[in-house]
Design a protein around this motif. Structure first.
Motif, PDB file in Angstrom:
ATOM      1  N   GLY A 106      35.773  26.169  40.959  1.00  0.00           N
ATOM      2  CA  GLY A 106      37.141  26.057  40.455  1.00  0.00           C
ATOM      3  C   GLY A 106      37.103  26.026  38.944  1.00  0.00           C
ATOM      4  N   ASN A 150      40.378  32.872  36.216  1.00  0.00           N
ATOM      5  CA  ASN A 150      40.789  31.546  36.701  1.00  0.00           C
ATOM      6  C   ASN A 150      42.259  31.230  36.454  1.00  0.00           C
ATOM      7  OD1 ASN A 150      41.113  30.680  34.035  1.00  0.00           O
ATOM      8  ND2 ASN A 150      39.235  29.484  33.972  1.00  0.00           N
ATOM      9  N   GLU A 153      44.472  30.038  39.664  1.00  0.00           N
ATOM     10  CA  GLU A 153      44.095  28.711  40.147  1.00  0.00           C
ATOM     11  C   GLU A 153      44.523  27.613  39.158  1.00  0.00           C
ATOM     12  OE1 GLU A 153      40.118  27.111  42.203  1.00  0.00           O
ATOM     13  OE2 GLU A 153      39.982  29.177  41.482  1.00  0.00           O
TER      14      GLU A 153
END
Ligand code: UTP
Length: 457
Positions: A106, A150, A153
């Motif tokens: 993540g 990213n 997210e």
């Protein structure tokens, strides 16, 4: 398509269309879009100059000496508070990196790091921004740089948490650069219909701010100074008025906070002055001879270790963006997943590719004036870089606990300590409760009894 092919052929990169005939319409569109974004002249130049090796920055001629570093005084603090109260400061957190060393699944900002609550890095930073605004009676804007890898997210994470209370929150996406094969300089395909792209480094911040319209928005909103930090260090005193005020009073365009380096081998960039201009030398480019030079007092002569924390004036950033100033690219040799000429996916264990990245600190020598402020490593520098060992979750949590425990003690609270001198229990204080020890002293009394983990939030 013919035009695309011709363009690629001119640059010897036609392999990018090797699987074109097998692709469906949406895949073709995506590939054409990705290829269209690549500046092939730039890639030619980088392959010619950087494929083999990077000329070490420190090998460039010139006399290198340490910068003069100040500690802010009361007048600086006053000036900085004035800047904050006037709504002239925005915070920019760069969080587009891939966090490969940490290996977390993540965005790094979503890593739970609070020693008691597991607060994430993003929450700690965002709460500081909210608290800073409250303290100065303004709403401090927070800009977070993400990367195409990213962004979704990160955006979902902030949405899920209502932006952690930040009123003026804006995410902006940085650019990408293709990775090239280490021996041939040819751009790699990550899949049959996709280029091997990765973020273009934190040096892409100014361009990304400009492209997203954020720089113009800042200028229109009266923002004059950007408080720039990296997502990985939760100890940063966001909006430190002494730093801001000293920067403004010195008439600086870009300033840096540094800590005193004691170990010549420490992996931090070094702020130096070369021929009268400040610049930073990345640790990987630092020859031992320079790293180990001693001052008459026996300490390191080149001592100013960068904590990657900068103030950047909006006018300076706009000048760089408008002038099309290009910061230099650096090479990074990395293993990059790719598809070979037969269309097989290859997961190399050894570095097979060269990536090109820009660094924000290369803007330093372009500033008319720069200021260096020294801070204490113990209270302001412990970045989350690695999964274990130095600069890892363990050391970052321990440091946060140590800092908060010291605040409690300054407020008159007894904190039990082990034989190693460290707090016996983890301690965590939300930035919404206190941003510093002085604020905490007004919030807790000596009556607080510490018999286990302490969480004030
Ligand atoms: P690092 O160079 O330490 O990289 O970035 P990283 O992504 O955190 O970790 P590694 O090297 O892959 O293990 C320092 C800061 O710059 C940001 C990172 O998010 C981090 O806050 N950064 C880096 C970007 O925003 N974009 C980039 O392209 C590179």
């Amino acid at each position: 398509m013919n035009e695309l092919r011709a363009r690629l052929e001119r640059h010897g990169q036609e392999q990018l269309l090797r699987f074109w005939d097998e692709l469906g319409e949406p895949e073709r569109e995506r590939l054409a879009g990705e290829v269209g974004e690549i500046d092939l002249d730039l890639i030619d130049e980088l392959v010619a100059n950087l494929l083999e090796d990077e000329p070490a920055a420190a090998a460039a001629p010139g006399e290198i000496r340490p910068p003069e570093a100040a500690r802010p005084g009361p007048e600086d603090v006053l000036a900085g508070r004035g800047m904050l109260a006037a709504g002239e400061v925005a915070v920019v957190i760069v969080a587009g990196g891939q966090g490969t060393r940490l290996g977390f699944d993540g965005p790094k900002g979503c890593y739970p790091i609070g020693p008691v609550s597991d607060r994430t890095l993003f929450q700690i930073h965002a709460e500081k921004v909210v608290a800073l605004g409250r303290r100065h009676g303004v709403s401090v804007p927070l800009y977070v740089m993400t990367s195409p890898q990213n962004h979704a997210e990160t955006a979902a994470f902030f949405d899920e948490h209502g932006g952690f209370g930040v009123e003026k929150l804006r995410l902006f996406v940085q650019g990408e650069m293709p990775a090239v094969d280490r021996s041939s300089g040819r751009i790699l395909l990550a899949e049959r219909g996709g280029v091997a792209l990765s973020p273009d480094g934190h040096g892409g911040t100014i361009r990304a701010l400009e492209r997203s319209g954020a720089l113009a928005e800042m200028a229109d909103g009266g923002i004059r100074t950007i408080f720039y930090l990296q997502v990985d260090n939760p100890l940063i005193a966001i909006g430190d008025p002494g730093f801001l005020g000293a920067h403004r009073r010195a008439g600086a365009e870009m300033s840096s906070k540094v800590v005193r380096k004691t170990d010549p081998a420490e992996k931090v960039g070094l702020v130096v002055v070369r021929d009268g201009r400040q610049e930073m030398i990345e640790y990987s480019d630092l020859p031992d001879e320079l790293a180990e030079r001693r001052a008459p007092d026996g300490g390191l002569e080149l001592w100013a270790g960068s904590i990657a924390l900068h103030l950047i004036d909006v006018a300076f950033a706009r000048r760089l963006a408008a002038g099309g100033t290009r910061l230099p690219f650096h090479r990074a040799v990395k293993p990059v997943r790719f598809v070979d000429e037969h269309g097989n996916a290859v997961e190399p264990e050894e570095p097979n590719a060269v990536k090109f990245e820009q660094f924000i600190f290369d803007a330093l020598p372009l500033a008319e004036r720069s200021l260096v402020i020294e801070t204490d490593r113990a209270t302001e520098f412990e970045p989350l870089k690695n999964a274990a060992g130095p600069a890892s979750p363990e050391t970052v949590r321990a440091r946060l606990s140590a800092v908060y425990a010291a605040w409690l003690e300054e407020a008159g609270v007894g904190v039990p300590r082990g034989e190693d001198g460290l707090p016996a229990h983890p301690v965590e204080i939300s930035p919404l409760v206190a941003l510093d020890s002085a604020e905490l002293a007004g919030r807790v009394g000596p009556g607080l009894d510490v018999t286990g983990p302490v969480l004030l939030s």
